[in-house]
Write an enzyme that holds these catalytic residues in place. Structure first.
Site, PDB file in Angstrom:
ATOM      1  N   ARG A  60     -20.071   0.134 -31.144  1.00 11.25           N
ATOM      2  CA  ARG A  60     -19.804   1.549 -30.822  1.00 11.25           C
ATOM      3  C   ARG A  60     -20.535   1.882 -29.510  1.00 11.25           C
ATOM      4  O   ARG A  60     -21.696   1.500 -29.344  1.00 11.25           O
ATOM      5  CB  ARG A  60     -20.259   2.482 -31.959  1.00 11.25           C
ATOM      6  CG  ARG A  60     -19.432   2.286 -33.247  1.00 11.25           C
ATOM      7  CD  ARG A  60     -19.676   3.411 -34.234  1.00 11.25           C
ATOM      8  NE  ARG A  60     -19.063   4.658 -33.793  1.00 11.25           N
ATOM      9  CZ  ARG A  60     -19.277   5.840 -34.387  1.00 11.25           C
ATOM     10  NH1 ARG A  60     -20.092   5.931 -35.413  1.00 11.25           N
ATOM     11  NH2 ARG A  60     -18.685   6.940 -33.944  1.00 11.25           N
ATOM     12  N   ASP A  85     -26.177  11.986 -30.087  1.00 10.74           N
ATOM     13  CA  ASP A  85     -25.926  10.545 -30.033  1.00 10.74           C
ATOM     14  C   ASP A  85     -26.528   9.927 -28.784  1.00 10.74           C
ATOM     15  O   ASP A  85     -26.847   8.735 -28.767  1.00 10.74           O
ATOM     16  CB  ASP A  85     -24.427  10.272 -30.106  1.00 10.74           C
ATOM     17  CG  ASP A  85     -23.930  10.605 -31.503  1.00 10.74           C
ATOM     18  OD1 ASP A  85     -23.696  11.801 -31.772  1.00 10.74           O
ATOM     19  OD2 ASP A  85     -23.850   9.687 -32.332  1.00 10.74           O
TER      20      ASP A  85
HETATM   21  O1  MRU Z   1     -19.341   9.355 -35.227  1.00 14.53           O
HETATM   22  P1  MRU Z   1     -20.596   9.591 -36.021  1.00 14.53           P
HETATM   23  O2  MRU Z   1     -20.344  10.153 -37.377  1.00 14.53           O
HETATM   24  O3  MRU Z   1     -21.480   8.369 -36.026  1.00 14.53           O
HETATM   25  O4  MRU Z   1     -21.344  10.684 -35.164  1.00 14.53           O
HETATM   26  C1  MRU Z   1     -22.577  11.217 -35.565  1.00 14.53           C
HETATM   27  C2  MRU Z   1     -22.872  12.471 -34.889  1.00 14.53           C
HETATM   28  O5  MRU Z   1     -22.368  12.768 -33.840  1.00 14.53           O
HETATM   29  C3  MRU Z   1     -23.807  13.361 -35.542  1.00 14.53           C
HETATM   30  O6  MRU Z   1     -23.443  14.660 -35.263  1.00 14.53           O
HETATM   31  C4  MRU Z   1     -25.210  13.267 -35.152  1.00 14.53           C
HETATM   32  O7  MRU Z   1     -25.610  14.356 -34.484  1.00 14.53           O
HETATM   33  C5  MRU Z   1     -25.767  12.205 -34.399  1.00 14.53           C
HETATM   34  S1  MRU Z   1     -26.649  11.241 -35.518  1.00 14.53           S
HETATM   35  C6  MRU Z   1     -27.976  12.159 -36.183  1.00 14.53           C
END
Ligand code: MRU
Length: 351
Positions: A90, A240
């Site tokens: 990712r 992220d």
């Molecule tokens: O695609 P995801 O579910 O992995 O994304 C996670 C996020 O964006 C969350 O909102 C989060 O803020 C980041 S992880 C604490």
């Protein structure tokens, strides 16, 4: 392999000595199942398929992937190949790259026979440090929530996606202050946006329900209306990747919430540990945004199964994250305290 998950255990990953068990988030909130990761490929698949998700948890899982790989082959080439495979899973959450860089730096200096044990120790250390950071974020954020208690009770917090304990080693980031406030007897009510297309908001309502925190699920498009009507005291989201200038990538839809918050005078906070800050990235334009499978838009997942809402050949765009400019962020809550987005570096002067 699946096993029953102990309901009382609020950690989405268990790093043993040679074993890793995850709570399979691709099944939640419909089925609660745990899964054992037995080899490098299992860890890579778990991240790619979002059996584990959320930036800090992705980092911990990547560290475990390295440890799993070294059980069978601890050579330099196996270590490099494992790092490459995990790095490709990712792109947006920088915790993944941060954890891989930390594992590599620790292991490369050791002779191959010493690497496997050291890898498990380091993976466990990454998990425990993440838990400690998030606990500290909870305490710093609780004080912000507490400071608003004079306005009304319960305090209305809006969040987006899932940045609770499911997304981290423990406690969560955006939800850590909510849990800390709740534990201190401060009334909180959380507005949880659905977070289309993957509906991670349902993970948040599941978490909050288990913790006994009052909450309301809203359509993503209801956020601006609720802020305009004065129903929201503050917004707290996770991250992220945070660029050095404070620009913040988070789940798609975060930017619109920040715009609505600014337009309506609602404080907008980002909660994240230092491992989410990318000091090499000067601003949000340089943050890679993950483009996900179009079927996430064409199919709606639920009980008993997925239903098609758009033809399989419907053209779609599915960016998974967006960037909120630092100017829209009231403050960033980290384990080292709270800083204005543009002043983040002052909290991390020794980085
Ligand atoms: O695609 P995801 O579910 O992995 O994304 C996670 C996020 O964006 C969350 O909102 C989060 O803020 C980041 S992880 C604490």
């Amino acid at each position: 392999m699946t096993t029953a998950f102990a309901a009382a255990e609020l950690r989405p990953i268990h790093v043993g000595d040679g074993t890793v068990t995850i709570l399979d988030q691709a099944q939640l909130p419909y089925r609660v199942e745990s899964r054992m990761l037995c080899k490098l490929e299992d860890a890579a698949h778990a991240i790619r398929a979002m059996q584990v998700r959320g930036a800090p948890l992705i980092g911990v899982t990547a560290a475990c992937g390295i440890a799993l790989a070294l059980i069978h082959d601890a050579s330099d080439s196996a270590l490099a190949a494992a790092v490459d495979m995990l790095a490709a899973t990712r792109p947006t959450a920088v915790n993944l790259r941060w954890a891989l860089a930390r594992m590599s730096a620790r292991l490369q200096t050791l002779p191959p026979p010493a690497r496997a044990n050291a890898a498990w120790d380091e993976a466990r250390a990454i998990a425990e440090e993440d838990a400690a950071s998030n606990h500290a974020i909870g305490e710093h954020g609780r004080r912000i929530i507490e400071s608003l208690a004079a306005r009304r009770l319960p305090i209305a917090v809006m969040t987006h996606c899932n940045a609770g304990w499911l997304a981290t080693a423990a406690y969560g980031t955006a939800l850590a202050p909510v849990y800390a406030a709740h534990a201190h007897g401060i009334g909180v009510h959380v507005f949880v946006s659905e977070t289309r297309p993957r509906n991670q908001g349902l993970l948040t309502t599941w978490e909050l329900g288990k913790a006994g925190v009052a909450h309301t699920l809203i359509a993503d498009n209801a956020a601006g209306h609720l802020m305009q009507r004065g129903a929201v005291d503050l917004v707290i989201v996770g991250a992220d990747r945070i660029a050095a200038n404070g620009d913040t990538a988070n789940k798609i839809g975060t930017y619109l919430k920040a715009l609505a918050a600014q337009a309506n005078g609602v404080p907008f906070y980002v909660a994240a540990p230092g491992s989410t800050i990318d000091w090499q990235c000067s601003n949000g334009r340089d943050i890679p945004i993950e483009e996900r499978d179009g079927e996430e838009l064409r199919l709606v997942r639920g009980v008993p199964a997925a239903a098609r809402i758009a033809a399989a050949d419907m053209p779609v765009a599915n960016p998974a994250f967006d960037v909120t400019p630092a100017a829209l962020v009231t403050g960033i809550i980290t384990e080292r305290g709270v800083a204005a987005a543009q002043q983040l570096a002052q909290l991390f002067t020794n980085e």
